[in-house]
Design a protein around this motif. Structure first.
Motif, PDB file in Angstrom:
ATOM      1  N   GLY A  76      29.783  62.323  22.803  1.00 15.33           N
ATOM      2  CA  GLY A  76      28.546  61.608  22.518  1.00 15.33           C
ATOM      3  C   GLY A  76      27.716  61.331  23.758  1.00 15.33           C
ATOM      4  N   SER A  77      28.358  61.313  24.933  1.00 16.19           N
ATOM      5  CA  SER A  77      27.626  61.088  26.180  1.00 16.19           C
ATOM      6  C   SER A  77      27.234  62.396  26.858  1.00 16.19           C
ATOM      7  CB  SER A  77      28.473  60.243  27.136  1.00 16.19           C
ATOM      8  OG  SER A  77      29.672  60.924  27.489  1.00 16.19           O
ATOM      9  N   GLY A  78      27.392  63.504  26.127  1.00 12.70           N
ATOM     10  CA  GLY A  78      26.967  64.790  26.655  1.00 12.70           C
ATOM     11  C   GLY A  78      28.050  65.606  27.318  1.00 12.70           C
ATOM     12  N   GLY A  79      29.298  65.168  27.235  1.00 10.49           N
ATOM     13  CA  GLY A  79      30.387  65.883  27.884  1.00 10.49           C
ATOM     14  C   GLY A  79      30.895  67.048  27.056  1.00 10.49           C
ATOM     15  N   ARG A  80      31.484  68.044  27.719  1.00 17.91           N
ATOM     16  CA  ARG A  80      32.117  69.182  27.052  1.00 17.91           C
ATOM     17  C   ARG A  80      33.610  68.917  26.956  1.00 17.91           C
ATOM     18  NH1 ARG A  80      31.303  74.947  29.142  1.00 17.91           N
ATOM     19  NH2 ARG A  80      32.501  75.249  27.211  1.00 17.91           N
ATOM     20  N   ILE A  81      34.160  69.106  25.765  1.00 18.55           N
ATOM     21  CA  ILE A  81      35.561  68.784  25.536  1.00 18.55           C
ATOM     22  C   ILE A  81      36.307  70.009  25.021  1.00 18.55           C
ATOM     23  CG2 ILE A  81      34.955  66.385  25.046  1.00 18.55           C
ATOM     24  CD1 ILE A  81      35.460  66.933  22.093  1.00 18.55           C
ATOM     25  N   TRP A  82      37.620  69.972  25.189  1.00 19.80           N
ATOM     26  CA  TRP A  82      38.476  71.068  24.711  1.00 19.80           C
ATOM     27  C   TRP A  82      39.806  70.468  24.265  1.00 19.80           C
ATOM     28  CZ3 TRP A  82      43.291  73.008  25.552  1.00 19.80           C
ATOM     29  CH2 TRP A  82      43.545  74.293  25.050  1.00 19.80           C
ATOM     30  N   LEU A  83      40.358  71.030  23.174  1.00 17.27           N
ATOM     31  CA  LEU A  83      41.635  70.576  22.636  1.00 17.27           C
ATOM     32  C   LEU A  83      42.437  71.783  22.182  1.00 17.27           C
ATOM     33  CD1 LEU A  83      43.635  68.450  21.411  1.00 17.27           C
ATOM     34  CD2 LEU A  83      42.184  68.463  19.357  1.00 17.27           C
ATOM     35  N   GLY A  84      43.720  71.803  22.515  1.00 13.97           N
ATOM     36  CA  GLY A  84      44.570  72.903  22.075  1.00 13.97           C
ATOM     37  C   GLY A  84      46.034  72.524  22.099  1.00 13.97           C
ATOM     38  N   LEU A  85      46.868  73.457  21.707  1.00 12.60           N
ATOM     39  CA  LEU A  85      48.308  73.255  21.703  1.00 12.60           C
ATOM     40  C   LEU A  85      48.868  73.476  23.100  1.00 12.60           C
ATOM     41  CD1 LEU A  85      49.198  75.108  18.379  1.00 12.60           C
ATOM     42  CD2 LEU A  85      49.120  72.637  18.750  1.00 12.60           C
ATOM     43  N   ALA A  86      49.950  72.784  23.404  1.00  6.02           N
ATOM     44  CA  ALA A  86      50.514  72.812  24.743  1.00  6.02           C
ATOM     45  C   ALA A  86      51.664  73.801  24.848  1.00  6.02           C
ATOM     46  CB  ALA A  86      50.998  71.417  25.138  1.00  6.02           C
ATOM     47  N   ASP A  87      51.780  74.397  26.023  1.00 12.09           N
ATOM     48  CA  ASP A  87      52.939  75.213  26.369  1.00 12.09           C
ATOM     49  C   ASP A  87      53.771  74.569  27.472  1.00 12.09           C
ATOM     50  OD1 ASP A  87      52.442  77.453  24.620  1.00 12.09           O
ATOM     51  OD2 ASP A  87      50.776  77.986  25.937  1.00 12.09           O
ATOM     52  N   ARG A  88      53.178  73.622  28.199  1.00 10.33           N
ATOM     53  CA  ARG A  88      53.842  73.018  29.349  1.00 10.33           C
ATOM     54  C   ARG A  88      54.013  71.513  29.218  1.00 10.33           C
ATOM     55  NH1 ARG A  88      50.438  77.002  31.022  1.00 10.33           N
ATOM     56  NH2 ARG A  88      51.247  78.530  32.518  1.00 10.33           N
ATOM     57  N   VAL A  89      53.700  70.977  28.052  1.00  6.26           N
ATOM     58  CA  VAL A  89      53.718  69.524  27.850  1.00  6.26           C
ATOM     59  C   VAL A  89      54.515  69.218  26.589  1.00  6.26           C
ATOM     60  CG1 VAL A  89      52.301  67.462  27.567  1.00  6.26           C
ATOM     61  CG2 VAL A  89      51.432  69.383  28.918  1.00  6.26           C
ATOM     62  N   ASP A  90      55.529  68.341  26.717  1.00  3.74           N
ATOM     63  CA  ASP A  90      56.420  68.040  25.597  1.00  3.74           C
ATOM     64  C   ASP A  90      56.622  66.537  25.468  1.00  3.74           C
ATOM     65  OD1 ASP A  90      57.644  70.848  24.829  1.00  3.74           O
ATOM     66  OD2 ASP A  90      57.680  70.743  27.011  1.00  3.74           O
ATOM     67  N   SER A  91      56.702  66.075  24.225  1.00 12.19           N
ATOM     68  CA  SER A  91      57.074  64.689  23.969  1.00 12.19           C
ATOM     69  C   SER A  91      58.591  64.583  23.892  1.00 12.19           C
ATOM     70  CB  SER A  91      56.466  64.191  22.661  1.00 12.19           C
ATOM     71  OG  SER A  91      56.966  62.911  22.342  1.00 12.19           O
ATOM     72  N   VAL A  92      59.147  63.588  24.577  1.00  9.19           N
ATOM     73  CA  VAL A  92      60.598  63.384  24.567  1.00  9.19           C
ATOM     74  C   VAL A  92      60.988  62.209  23.677  1.00  9.19           C
ATOM     75  CG1 VAL A  92      60.873  64.402  26.850  1.00  9.19           C
ATOM     76  CG2 VAL A  92      60.512  61.930  26.651  1.00  9.19           C
ATOM     77  N   ARG A  93      60.030  61.636  22.978  1.00  7.08           N
ATOM     78  CA  ARG A  93      60.344  60.487  22.132  1.00  7.08           C
ATOM     79  C   ARG A  93      61.059  60.953  20.866  1.00  7.08           C
ATOM     80  NH1 ARG A  93      58.406  55.686  22.499  1.00  7.08           N
ATOM     81  NH2 ARG A  93      56.464  56.337  23.531  1.00  7.08           N
TER      82      ARG A  93
END
Length: 397
Positions: A254-271
């Motif tokens: 909303g403030s004019g920023g460019r965003i990106w979202l995707g699935l991770a290959d190097r980031v894992d939840s350990v919970r």
């Protein structure tokens, strides 16, 4: 045709539209974009070319998972300057002391542990902790901020790859959906569907298109340009948000920023979420907030889930045992399309494809979790998490 057959027609039509017209949400190919910017190329001879990064970790009673996550941050192989700010949000299990002990044991990136005190009125606990961490980080004048949860483990090159992706593609925010743990039977049944439903609601392709209005993020791993955070007035502008990652993405876009979202290959939840009750609480604490606490939206969601996910197997059973072949074949067709769209997510999570036809049962669980979230909200126990309850949380104006 019978009423069941007509409902099956509606379900099949919905699946036709979802599979082709909802941003191809079921595909799992949205990974970190190309990383070719020569300014941040991996050359040990020029480490000064890499921007500085402050890593902010809000943590409340995370002693059980911290030994599996914090060392991965301390060990980041990042060529530029980076440091960690862990904000101990009133923990009762020694989270802060354990963080200092792990830092002394493993070394690596500098670690600062701070405690913000109880949140002021109008703030959720996590965002109050993030506010305190960002204030400490901004004193170092970093170019980038990495917001990551205390249960997230990063591969040694995770930060370097995130920064390279952001710089190479001119992105103000890069977020990765951490690969959640799938060890117990219930985790295998429920967790891949969680990400599947999230991507159906917020198709990653739409999020990543600069022309689209859809905005979302995965709160476990968000790299954010510091100046973009300032423009979006983060976290003050989202201080009451329970679903803070989506609110953050909306504020940045909303403030004019460019965003990106995707699935991770190097980031894992350990919970761990070993039992159904653990997963139930995880989903139900924010499900009704996602529906903006509106009873009509809840009713529409329940009907929609029933028609899209539950009608196909009901129609198949009607065809088999009720003498309604039209309903049976239509239900089978809808169930087949549904199953096919779920297969890529199961492959991403390295799960047996034989569980794909069970998606209607998992959807029924999510339907019940959503209804329970509404019930808890009207009982004044909505959005309860780690000893705090936000009876009627909303995104701040």
């Amino acid at each position: 045709m019978s009423a069941v057959a007509w409902i099956a027609v509606g379900s099949l039509a919905a699946w036709g539209w979802l599979s082709l017209g909802q941003g191809f949400f079921w595909r799992t190919d949205q990974r970190l974009p190309a990383r070719e910017d020569p300014v941040v190329r991996d050359t040990p001879e020029n480490p000064a070319g890499w921007p500085s990064v402050a890593i902010v970790v809000p943590a409340r009673d995370e002693a059980a998972v911290l030994p599996d996550s914090l060392p991965s941050l301390l060990a980041q192989a990042y060529p530029g300057r980076a440091e960690i700010f862990l904000v101990d949000d009133g923990s009762q299990d020694g989270t802060g002391a354990l963080a200092r002990e792990l830092s002394a044991r493993y070394g690596g990136l500098p670690l600062t542990v701070a405690t913000p005190g109880e949140p002021e009125p109008g703030w959720t606990g996590k965002l109050w902790a993030v506010r305190h961490g960002l204030a400490l980080a901004r004193a170092r004048d970093p170019e980038y901020l990495l917001l990551t949860d205390a249960d997230i483990a990063h591969a040694p090159d995770s930060l370097r790859e995130l920064v390279a992706a952001a710089r190479s593609n001119g992105l103000d925010m890069v977020s990765q959906m951490a690969r959640l743990r799938v060890a117990s039977t219930w985790e295998k049944l429920v967790v891949p569907a969680f990400v599947y439903f999230f991507s159906q609601l917020y198709p990653f392709r739409w999020v990543n298109s600069p022309r689209a209005r859809t905005a979302a993020a995965a709160g476990g791993c968000v790299l954010l340009r510091a100046d973009a955070a300032e423009r979006a007035r983060v976290p003050e502008s989202i201080r009451q948000a329970v679903i803070d990652d989506v609110a953050l993405a909306r504020a940045v876009r909303g403030s004019g920023g460019r965003i990106w979202l995707g699935l991770a290959d190097r980031v894992d939840s350990v919970r761990p979420y070993p039992g159904l009750g653990d997963l139930w609480r995880m989903v139900s604490r924010s499900a009704y907030a996602q529906l903006r606490h509106h009873p009509l939206v809840l009713a529409g969601t329940v009907v929609g889930l029933a028609v899209i996910y539950l009608a196909p197997p009901v129609a198949v059973l009607t065809g088999l045992f009720g003498g309604d072949p039209a309903a049976g074949w239509l239900g089978l067709a809808g169930w087949a399309v549904m199953t096919g769209t779920y297969v890529p997510m199961l492959r991403y999570y390295r799960q047996s494809l034989w569980t794909a036809p069970l998606l209607p049962f998992t959807a029924l669980l999510y339907l019940l979790m959503t209804v329970d979230s509404a019930v808890q909200h009207y009982r004044g126990r909505g959005a309860a998490w780690k000893g705090r309850t936000y009876a009627r949380p909303e995104t701040a104006p």
